[in-house]
Enzyme design. Structure first.
Site, mmCIF file in Angstrom:
data_model
loop_
_atom_site.group_PDB
_atom_site.id
_atom_site.type_symbol
_atom_site.label_atom_id
_atom_site.label_comp_id
_atom_site.label_asym_id
_atom_site.label_seq_id
_atom_site.Cartn_x
_atom_site.Cartn_y
_atom_site.Cartn_z
ATOM 1 N N ASP A 180 -3.488 -17.308 4.984
ATOM 2 C CA ASP A 180 -4.472 -18.093 4.216
ATOM 3 C C ASP A 180 -5.253 -19.026 5.138
ATOM 4 O O ASP A 180 -6.480 -19.101 5.093
ATOM 5 C CB ASP A 180 -3.801 -18.854 3.072
ATOM 6 N N ASP A 228 -6.561 -5.723 5.245
ATOM 7 C CA ASP A 228 -7.649 -5.278 4.376
ATOM 8 C C ASP A 228 -8.592 -6.452 4.107
ATOM 9 O O ASP A 228 -9.806 -6.370 4.294
ATOM 10 C CB ASP A 228 -7.026 -4.760 3.066
ATOM 11 N N TYR A 277 0.809 -1.216 0.000
ATOM 12 C CA TYR A 277 0.000 0.000 0.000
ATOM 13 C C TYR A 277 0.842 1.267 0.000
ATOM 14 O O TYR A 277 0.296 2.367 -0.113
ATOM 15 C CB TYR A 277 -0.890 0.027 1.255
ATOM 16 N N LYS A 279 2.108 -13.957 5.843
ATOM 17 C CA LYS A 279 2.417 -15.014 4.866
ATOM 18 C C LYS A 279 3.931 -15.194 4.825
ATOM 19 O O LYS A 279 4.555 -15.182 3.763
ATOM 20 C CB LYS A 279 1.906 -14.585 3.479
#
Ligand code: NAP
Length: 422
Positions: free
Chosen positions: A285, A309, A158, A228
């Site tokens: 995930d 987000d 971002y 992740k």
């Protein structure tokens, strides 16, 4: 007081909120800047403002709103998207509230939301996700959801460091990565868009610290760092490592317990000191499925920007959708409250959107001012209204026998309940 705004009208009464040590000095009648927002912001902005001022008055307080402009209204007034004086007014008054602002997809338009968060260094985006009685939900036990997400707000993909495919800049970066950095992976021939994903020690640690402090202050049991790091080792993985360092090194063990190897081992057998907040890591995930299947196991989540987000929208769906989900951005002695949802252009200007998310974002803002009783009253009045079946279209289509109200009527029903409950 020396204000020097061009187009912003400063209210006659009221005073500025100021910084006092690490906290705020809140006057009896604060001036609070408000951006109604684009799209449905024009519907939910005024409706939420009315509910918030009714609740403030019912608890013996008074807000002096100061309209400031960004997005479409700023283009009309100033011929630019985010005027300097809007940013300055929010900076100067420390606490503000905003509706959604549109970010068209594609080149040439940077997100105003991201720009505001970065410019004011509002590094923690906090989104409490809790269930309100009567709200329809696709989950069997939506009341199990009582989670607060802390999303890093200033970096990650971002940060806006990216180069458009086909430009000289993108080619330069490709050459640098391939030639100077000896990159031996695959970058396909032809045009390529490239971006950077900065994740810093400073950005990660201050965010995780906020989440842990919140957990301690609010008697929460656990902080889960969501990343992740198995794939993006030096960005997301590093976020997890720095976060665990904060837990391990900055707090006594009997207050905060950094769970060892939590990415790969169940923690059931771990001997956690009584009353300590446990800090663990989870992969993003897998987290998305656990949030639905083992909702009650999660408490406070801390994560980099993009994960935050996705995860907070998904969490919002579990408790009734984006029309309900509130949020606020925090920096050092600063707060900019804003709902999770965007400007929903296809619902705009029809007096139909749900203002609850913006109203509950206002609740967060009031609690930050120390107005907990005003916040409680808002929550109770919203719950009372929804439980009685009076809802906007988004909830009405999910329940039988509900009474569909427009944005304005629904806000009026909440105001009536505020009067009744106070
Ligand atoms: P969105 O505006 O959040 O809307 C997606 C859908 O969510 C809507 O079509 C609607 O669903 C539902 N929804 C959202 N808010 C609602 C409300 N208050 N009441 C009832 N339903 C609501 O997401 P988007 O369409 O992806 O984004 C639109 C624009 O907003 C984009 O320009 C985006 O960049 C921007 N955005 C801004 C912010 C921000 O200002 N912080 C945040 C996110 C997105 P149904 O169609 O099913 O009724």
């Amino acid at each position: 007081m020396s204000y020097d705004y061009d187009k912003i009208e400063v209210p006659e009464g009221g005073e500025k909120i100021t910084k006092d040590g690490d906290g705020l000095d809140v006057p009896e009648e604060p001036i609070i800047p408000i951006i109604h927002g684009d799209g449905i912001g024009k519907d939910v902005g005024p409706a939420a403002q009315k509910v918030l001022e009714t609740a403030a008055e019912a608890t013996g307080r008074n807000v002096h709103w100061m309209r400031v402009y960004a997005g479409e209204t700023a283009r009309e007034k100033y011929d630019e998207n985010l005027p300097d004086e809007t940013v300055e007014a929010i900076r100067e008054h420390r606490v503000a509230i905003k509706g959604p602002l549109t970010t068209p997809v594609g080149a040439g338009f940077r997100s105003l939301n991201v720009a505001l968060r970065q410019t004011l260094d509002l590094y923690a985006n906090v989104r409490p996700t809790y269930y309100l009685d009567g709200v329809p939900s696709p989950m069997k036990a939506p009341e199990e959801m009582d989670m607060v997400t802390f999303r890093e707000n200033t970096e990650d993909v971002y940060a806006g460091i990216e180069w458009e495919a086909g430009t000289e800049e993108a080619e330069k970066v490709r050459e640098f990565v391939e030639d100077d950095m000896d990159f031996d992976g695959v970058m396909h021939e032809g045009d390529i868009g490239l971006g950077l994903k900065p994740i810093s020690e400073k950005g990660s640690k201050r965010l995780v610290r906020e989440a842990i402090d919140y957990a301690i202050e609010n008697d929460r049991d656990k902080v889960t760092l969501v990343h992740k790091g198995n794939i993006m080792k030096f960005t997301e993985g590093q976020f997890g490592e720095w976060g665990m360092e904060v837990a391990d090194e900055e707090y006594p063990d009997d207050e905060v317990f950094a769970a060892p190897d939590s990415l790969w081992e169940e923690q059931d057998e771990v001997d956690i000191p009584e009353d300590a907040v446990m800090v663990e890591e989870r992969l993003a995930d897998a987290m998305l499925q656990w949030m639905q299947l083992r909702t009650d196991e999660f408490d406070v989540l801390a994560m980099p920007n993009l994960n935050g987000d996705y995860l907070s929208d998904a969490a919002g769906a579990q408790i009734g959708g984006l029309g309900i989900a509130p949020g606020a951005n925090f920096g050092d002695a600063r707060c900019l409250a804003e709902p999770v949802h965007g400007s929903a252009p296809k619902r705009a200007g029809q007096d139909m959107a749900n203002p609850t998310a913006l109203i509950l974002s206002g609740r967060l803002m009031f609690e930050y001012l120390g107005w907990d009783d005003t916040g409680e009253l808002i929550r109770d009045a919203v719950e009372e209204t929804i439980s009685s079946g009076k809802v906007t279209y988004d909830l009405e289509r999910q329940i039988e026998g509900g009474e569909k109200l427009g944005t304005t009527e629904y806000a009026e029903a909440i105001c009536e309940n505020i009067e009744k409950l106070s």
